[in-house]
Design an enzyme around this catalytic site. Structure first.
Site, PDB file in Angstrom:
ATOM      1  N   HIS A 131       0.785  -1.159  -0.085  1.00 51.39           N
ATOM      2  CA  HIS A 131      -0.058  -0.059   0.044  1.00 51.39           C
ATOM      3  C   HIS A 131       0.860   1.214  -0.179  1.00 51.39           C
ATOM      4  O   HIS A 131       1.863   1.383   0.346  1.00 51.39           O
ATOM      5  CB  HIS A 131      -0.749  -0.215   1.142  1.00 51.39           C
ATOM      6  CG  HIS A 131      -1.793   1.063   1.242  1.00 51.39           C
ATOM      7  ND1 HIS A 131      -1.739   2.311   1.646  1.00 51.39           N
ATOM      8  CD2 HIS A 131      -3.381   1.018   1.267  1.00 51.39           C
ATOM      9  CE1 HIS A 131      -2.945   2.861   1.510  1.00 51.39           C
ATOM     10  NE2 HIS A 131      -3.879   2.151   1.398  1.00 51.39           N
ATOM     11  N   ASP A 208       3.031  -3.950   8.184  1.00 54.20           N
ATOM     12  CA  ASP A 208       1.770  -3.295   7.992  1.00 54.20           C
ATOM     13  C   ASP A 208       0.618  -4.400   8.275  1.00 54.20           C
ATOM     14  O   ASP A 208       0.323  -5.291   7.413  1.00 54.20           O
ATOM     15  CB  ASP A 208       1.563  -2.684   6.458  1.00 54.20           C
ATOM     16  CG  ASP A 208       0.292  -2.070   6.290  1.00 54.20           C
ATOM     17  OD1 ASP A 208      -0.624  -2.362   6.987  1.00 54.20           O
ATOM     18  OD2 ASP A 208      -0.057  -1.508   5.110  1.00 54.20           O
ATOM     19  N   GLN A 211      -4.495  -5.291   6.882  1.00 56.16           N
ATOM     20  CA  GLN A 211      -5.254  -6.274   6.346  1.00 56.16           C
ATOM     21  C   GLN A 211      -5.424  -7.835   6.975  1.00 56.16           C
ATOM     22  O   GLN A 211      -6.089  -8.550   6.760  1.00 56.16           O
ATOM     23  CB  GLN A 211      -5.144  -6.389   5.021  1.00 56.16           C
ATOM     24  CG  GLN A 211      -5.217  -5.210   3.988  1.00 56.16           C
ATOM     25  CD  GLN A 211      -6.696  -4.731   3.960  1.00 56.16           C
ATOM     26  OE1 GLN A 211      -7.621  -5.302   4.335  1.00 56.16           O
ATOM     27  NE2 GLN A 211      -6.843  -3.513   3.634  1.00 56.16           N
ATOM     28  N   LYS A 234     -10.848  -0.942   9.847  1.00 55.68           N
ATOM     29  CA  LYS A 234     -10.916  -2.153   8.963  1.00 55.68           C
ATOM     30  C   LYS A 234     -11.252  -3.263   9.991  1.00 55.68           C
ATOM     31  O   LYS A 234     -11.555  -4.533   9.264  1.00 55.68           O
ATOM     32  CB  LYS A 234      -9.548  -2.381   8.280  1.00 55.68           C
ATOM     33  CG  LYS A 234      -9.193  -1.298   7.157  1.00 55.68           C
ATOM     34  CD  LYS A 234      -7.868  -1.549   6.581  1.00 55.68           C
ATOM     35  CE  LYS A 234      -7.448  -0.479   5.809  1.00 55.68           C
ATOM     36  NZ  LYS A 234      -8.416   0.142   4.784  1.00 55.68           N
ATOM     37  N   CYS A 372      -4.475   2.313  -3.750  1.00 58.15           N
ATOM     38  CA  CYS A 372      -3.383   2.908  -3.053  1.00 58.15           C
ATOM     39  C   CYS A 372      -1.877   1.881  -3.535  1.00 58.15           C
ATOM     40  O   CYS A 372      -1.422   1.657  -2.474  1.00 58.15           O
ATOM     41  CB  CYS A 372      -3.622   3.136  -1.701  1.00 58.15           C
ATOM     42  SG  CYS A 372      -4.899   4.361  -1.449  1.00 58.15           S
TER      43      CYS A 372
END
Length: 414
Positions: A131, A208, A211, A234, A372
């Site tokens: 991302h 990251d 997700q 999220k 993104c």
């Protein structure tokens, strides 16, 4: 007499759906099919009610008052830190910085940890599938310091070339970065293996986790990384919430990123002394009600359990992939062996934005665009894709309705 094995618990998706008010609405006269969960998840009533209750009965600023409301508000805010720390198995609650989300978390690491030590000739390693939030901050600090940003490759299936990633962990690399799960492809990266190789070389690793945390249990101690960033909206929580976990040794050495109230011990014009971690990174009034809501979101995950969530979502992913393969001219991007329920695709000869608009008229919400992730789009040689991202409150019936809508759109565009 031998005891009989306990039969597996059936995931009652209809009961779960009843907890999410927005899922009952219609769009353009059609029942809503919400397949944009990688963008933002829907919120259970318990999250909405927790925030409403906070504003109705407990609203006050944190850490600035000794009156009852202030103490209640502070307890709720700090309670969210405790729950988040437990949620990702952080060694200490004090290693968890509450932020507005992964973007702020990564920028905090970029400017407070990376930039002070970067110099010309240094490298920050990331991957092609990241991302923008895990690319652009590194480019900004690299431009200031003379360092460079390099990206490890992926293959056509959307899997990271782990051998090449490891080969790129040269002495010039001062920080390595990787997504736990790709927001476009759903690919699950082998973070534990990467972290192990980084530790061998003395290279810190940032992950990251935006997700990953909505779909699977996360244990930062088991993963062995140095930094782990999460985003609340999220994972059933409100927008403007998230966190950065970092090893205490890094936090102690990092200077504050923002200055203001609540991150200080004493301010004098001849010098300021800062608060201990985590508070030295939390200047100003935070999103208190948001973190009250995020706390309720974690409770909701706990009530279901990730084993049940993961099993159901994997069933949905397999079913959706099978159904989409029935659509003539449809190309799926990213078919890694380990995936979370994210499917990016295109129809031959159709524009992603046109398809998304027409699907919306059928009540189906999917994401179109570059997500993104411009470098990833460039790798596949496309300007954009459609992305259907599923959550545990989605159903097979919704997938069927999605495919019917997609076939209608195909007829209109072909």
């Amino acid at each position: 007499m031998n005891a009989q094995p306990t039969p597996p618990t059936v995931f009652d998706v209809q009961r779960v759906r009843a907890d999410f008010p927005l899922l009952t609405r219609s769009v353009h006269g059609k029942p809503l099919v919400y397949f944009d969960n990688a963008n933002t998840s829907q919120k259970p009533a318990s999250v909405i009610e927790a925030m409403d209750e906070h504003y109705r009965r407990h609203n006050a600023n944190v850490a600035r008052a000794v009156h009852q409301l202030g103490e209640e508000s502070t307890a709720a805010y700090e309670g969210a830190r405790d729950k988040l720390a437990r949620f990702i198995n952080a060694p200490s609650r004090d290693e968890l910085i509450l932020t507005s989300g992964t973007t702020q978390s990564i920028n905090l690491v970029a400017y407070s940890y990376a930039l002070p030590g970067l110099k010309s000739g240094d490298t920050i390693l990331t991957t092609v599938m990241e991302h923008h939030a895990n690319i652009v901050p590194w480019q900004l600090v690299a431009a200031r310091s003379g360092a460079t940003v390099k990206a490890a490759p992926i293959d056509e299936r959307g899997e990271l070339d782990v051998e090449q990633y490891i080969a790129m962990l040269t002495p010039e690399v001062k920080l390595a970065c990787v997504a736990h799960v790709s927001n476009v492809l759903g690919t699950v990266n082998p973070v534990r293996e990467i972290a192990r190789e980084c530790r061998k070389r003395g290279i810190p690793l940032l992950v990251d986790g935006s997700q990953a945390v909505p779909h699977r249990p996360v244990d930062v101690q088991a993963l062995g990384c140095d930094f782990y960033a999460v985003t609340g909206h999220k994972m059933l929580g409100p927008t403007g919430t998230g966190a950065l976990w970092a090893k205490r040794e890094h936090l102690e050495a990092m200077p504050p990123f923002f200055g203001g109230g609540d991150m200080i011990r004493e301010v004098r014009f001849n010098g300021t002394t800062f608060a201990d971690v985590p508070h030295k990174f939390e200047a100003g009034t935070p999103n208190i009600a948001g973190f009250v809501g995020l706390s309720a979101a974690i409770d909701y995950y706990d009530s279901l359990g990730f084993e049940a969530i993961h099993t159901w979502e994997q069933q949905l992913l397999a079913y959706a992939t099978e159904r989409l393969r029935e659509v003539p001219g449809l190309r799926i991007f990213g078919e890694a062996a380990q995936k979370e329920p994210v499917i990016s695709f295109l129809l031959e000869g159709a524009q992603a934005s046109d398809m998304a608009t027409l699907l919306d008229l059928q009540g189906v919400a999917v994401r179109s665009g570059h997500h993104c992730a411009h470098p990833l789009m460039q790798f596949y040689g496309v300007p954009a894709t459609l992305r259907a991202s599923l959550a545990f409150y989605n159903t097979r019936e919704e997938i069927d309705a999605f495919v019917v809508a997609l076939l209608k759109v195909r007829k209109l565009l072909m």
